[in-house]
Write a protein that holds these residues in place. Sequence first.
Motif, mmCIF file in Angstrom:
data_model
loop_
_atom_site.group_PDB
_atom_site.id
_atom_site.type_symbol
_atom_site.label_atom_id
_atom_site.label_comp_id
_atom_site.label_asym_id
_atom_site.label_seq_id
_atom_site.Cartn_x
_atom_site.Cartn_y
_atom_site.Cartn_z
ATOM 1 N N GLN A 1 81.469 57.471 59.780
ATOM 2 C CA GLN A 1 80.872 58.568 60.550
ATOM 3 C C GLN A 1 81.965 59.234 61.384
ATOM 4 O O GLN A 1 82.079 59.021 62.583
ATOM 5 N N TYR A 93 74.692 68.584 60.783
ATOM 6 C CA TYR A 93 74.100 67.606 59.890
ATOM 7 C C TYR A 93 75.061 67.385 58.729
ATOM 8 O O TYR A 93 75.852 68.282 58.392
ATOM 9 N N GLY A 97 73.459 62.049 55.800
ATOM 10 C CA GLY A 97 72.210 61.872 56.541
ATOM 11 C C GLY A 97 72.404 61.648 58.028
ATOM 12 O O GLY A 97 71.448 61.331 58.737
ATOM 13 N N THR A 98 73.641 61.776 58.475
ATOM 14 C CA THR A 98 73.924 61.559 59.887
ATOM 15 C C THR A 98 74.095 62.890 60.614
ATOM 16 O O THR A 98 74.332 63.927 59.997
ATOM 17 N N LEU A 99 73.980 62.827 61.929
ATOM 18 C CA LEU A 99 74.232 63.990 62.773
ATOM 19 C C LEU A 99 75.608 63.796 63.387
ATOM 20 O O LEU A 99 75.837 62.853 64.136
ATOM 21 N N PHE A 101 78.934 64.872 65.640
ATOM 22 C CA PHE A 101 79.324 65.633 66.817
ATOM 23 C C PHE A 101 80.847 65.766 66.843
ATOM 24 O O PHE A 101 81.568 64.919 66.320
ATOM 25 N N GLY A 102 81.310 66.819 67.488
ATOM 26 C CA GLY A 102 82.734 66.962 67.742
ATOM 27 C C GLY A 102 83.119 66.168 68.980
ATOM 28 O O GLY A 102 82.271 65.674 69.715
ATOM 29 N N GLY A 103 84.420 66.063 69.204
ATOM 30 C CA GLY A 103 84.908 65.292 70.333
ATOM 31 C C GLY A 103 84.762 65.989 71.679
ATOM 32 O O GLY A 103 85.022 65.376 72.715
#
Lengths: 109, 119
Positions: A1, A93, A97-99, A101-103
């Motif tokens: 991820q 998305y 299947g994961t969401l 995010f950026g840092g």
Amino acid sequence: QSALTQPASVSGSPGQSITISCNGSTSDVGVFKFVSWYQQRPDTAPKLIIFEGVERPSGVSNRFSGSKSANTAFLTISGLRAEDEADYSCSSYSLSGTLMFGGGTRLTV
Amino acid sequence: EVQLVESGGKIGQPGESLRLSCVASGFSLTNYWMYWVRLAPGKGLVWVSRITGDGENVYYGDSVKGRFLMSIDNAKNTVYLQMNGLRHDDTSMYYCGRGQSGVYYVELWGRGTMVAVSS
């Protein structure tokens, strides 16, 4: 991820425009319209400011705009104000299947 | 007023279990997808889990899969995050969030509850 890639910080003067990039891949930003941006001021909850790449929720200033090119999404803030100083995070998305995010990017005005 | 209020955060030791709660007001959970998202000190937001309004489908991020369990009690309009086998890197502010069914963004956020794991 793996996280989406954003610059750690950007800065601008009041009245100027800045753009924050969010670099993803052909598995997330490049294939889905579900790119969103969040603003988070210190010690407050994140706030949705852009969804589906280009849409603004009701009540969000039109100084905030979103766009996308290939695997990279962008957040532009025009007419910078002191109150815009905050952390900005992108999200997408992904095919897994994961969401994602950026840092996060710290904006200094 | 439409809002989410998290609770249950505390200082715990590695290996311990903890349950976070998120009470929704002003709307029914059955009509939305609910999320847990965390923010570690100095790091970026990380998606933890998502649940459908009927509680039938739950999804987890890789870092918590097999250790955390998200659930929903529609009678209490509350979502939970059962955190088992706590690790140091679980130290974060945990936010509860609401999203529209079928779309992948968090439109409403709670103020968060802090979990610190320390030996």
